[in-house]
Design an enzyme around this catalytic site. Sequence first.
Site, short mmCIF file in Angstrom:
data_model
loop_
_atom_site.label_atom_id
_atom_site.label_comp_id
_atom_site.label_asym_id
_atom_site.label_seq_id
_atom_site.Cartn_x
_atom_site.Cartn_y
_atom_site.Cartn_z
N GLU A 10 -12.35 3.29 -1.43
CA GLU A 10 -11.87 4.41 -2.26
C GLU A 10 -11.55 3.99 -3.69
O GLU A 10 -11.67 4.80 -4.60
CB GLU A 10 -10.62 5.03 -1.62
CG GLU A 10 -10.93 5.78 -0.34
CD GLU A 10 -9.69 6.38 0.30
OE1 GLU A 10 -8.57 5.95 -0.04
OE2 GLU A 10 -9.86 7.27 1.15
N VAL A 11 -11.07 2.76 -3.86
CA VAL A 11 -10.69 2.31 -5.19
C VAL A 11 -11.66 1.22 -5.62
O VAL A 11 -11.82 0.20 -4.91
CB VAL A 11 -9.24 1.77 -5.20
CG1 VAL A 11 -8.86 1.29 -6.60
CG2 VAL A 11 -8.26 2.85 -4.73
N ASP A 34 0.85 -1.19 0.00
CA ASP A 34 0.00 0.00 0.00
C ASP A 34 0.89 1.24 0.00
O ASP A 34 1.91 1.29 0.67
CB ASP A 34 -0.91 0.00 1.23
CG ASP A 34 -2.06 1.00 1.09
OD1 ASP A 34 -3.21 0.55 0.92
OD2 ASP A 34 -1.80 2.23 1.14
N ASN A 45 -12.87 -3.29 2.39
CA ASN A 45 -13.89 -2.24 2.37
C ASN A 45 -14.78 -2.44 1.15
O ASN A 45 -14.28 -2.65 0.04
CB ASN A 45 -13.23 -0.86 2.34
CG ASN A 45 -12.51 -0.55 3.63
OD1 ASN A 45 -13.02 -0.85 4.71
ND2 ASN A 45 -11.32 0.03 3.54
N HIS A 74 -10.11 -5.23 -3.45
CA HIS A 74 -8.78 -5.42 -2.86
C HIS A 74 -8.94 -5.87 -1.42
O HIS A 74 -9.77 -5.34 -0.69
CB HIS A 74 -7.93 -4.15 -2.94
CG HIS A 74 -8.62 -2.90 -2.52
ND1 HIS A 74 -9.56 -2.28 -3.31
CD2 HIS A 74 -8.52 -2.16 -1.40
CE1 HIS A 74 -10.00 -1.20 -2.69
NE2 HIS A 74 -9.40 -1.10 -1.51
P1 AMP Z 1 -9.84 1.38 0.30
O1 AMP Z 1 -10.17 2.57 1.16
O2 AMP Z 1 -10.13 0.08 0.98
O3 AMP Z 1 -10.44 1.49 -1.08
O4 AMP Z 1 -8.25 1.39 0.15
C1 AMP Z 1 -7.57 1.91 -0.94
C2 AMP Z 1 -6.11 1.80 -0.60
O5 AMP Z 1 -5.36 1.94 -1.79
C3 AMP Z 1 -5.60 2.87 0.38
O6 AMP Z 1 -5.05 2.22 1.53
C4 AMP Z 1 -4.53 3.61 -0.44
O7 AMP Z 1 -3.43 4.02 0.34
C5 AMP Z 1 -4.16 2.57 -1.48
N1 AMP Z 1 -3.60 3.09 -2.73
C6 AMP Z 1 -4.11 4.06 -3.51
N2 AMP Z 1 -3.35 4.24 -4.61
C7 AMP Z 1 -2.34 3.33 -4.52
C8 AMP Z 1 -1.24 2.99 -5.35
N3 AMP Z 1 -0.99 3.64 -6.49
N4 AMP Z 1 -0.40 2.01 -4.95
C9 AMP Z 1 -0.63 1.37 -3.78
N5 AMP Z 1 -1.66 1.62 -2.96
C10 AMP Z 1 -2.51 2.60 -3.32
#
Ligand code: AMP
Length: 120
Positions: free
Chosen positions: A99-100, A33, A91, A104
Site C-alpha cells: 500500500e505504501v 504500525d 509486501n 518497509h
Molecule cells: P503494506 O500493505 O505492506 O504497504 O503496509 C502498509 C502499512 O502501513 C499498513 O500496515 C498500515 O497500517 C501502515 N501505515 C499507514 N500509514 C501509517 C502511518 N502514518 N503510521 C504508521 N503506519 C502506517
Amino acid sequence: MTYDDSNIFARILRGEIPCKKVYEDDFALAFHDIQPRAPVHVLVIPKGPYVCMADFTAQAPESLIAGYFRAVGAVARQLGLEDSGYRLLVNTGGDAHQEVAHLHVHIFGGRKLGPMLAKS
Ligand code: AMP
C-alpha cells in the site's frame, strides 16, 4: 522504478508527520504500525528513496543494505522478541498488496502468529 517522495513514509522520514518511533540509526527508522495486527507490529523503513524490495536490492548501496538489515534485527531484539520469536513481512508490488510505496519490513510478534499465509 520511480520513487514518489510524497508517500506517507517519506513524510514521516522528513518529520512532516509524527510517528511512534521505536528505533533510529543512520540507515533506518522504525515505528509502530498505525493499525497493528499483532500485539507488536512495527515497521522498519530504510533512509533512502526505495519503492520496494525489488528497487532496494537492485539500487541501494551495500552499506545501506547491510545497515538496514542489521537495523531490522536490532529492532526485533530491542522489542524483546528474540526468545519468543517473530515474523517479518515485506509486501512487494500489486499481488502482495503493498500500500505504501516506500520499502518497509513489518515485524510482528507478541503472540502465536499461526500459519505463514492464509488460504484463499
Ligand atoms: P503494506 O500493505 O505492506 O504497504 O503496509 C502498509 C502499512 O502501513 C499498513 O500496515 C498500515 O497500517 C501502515 N501505515 C499507514 N500509514 C501509517 C502511518 N502514518 N503510521 C504508521 N503506519 C502506517
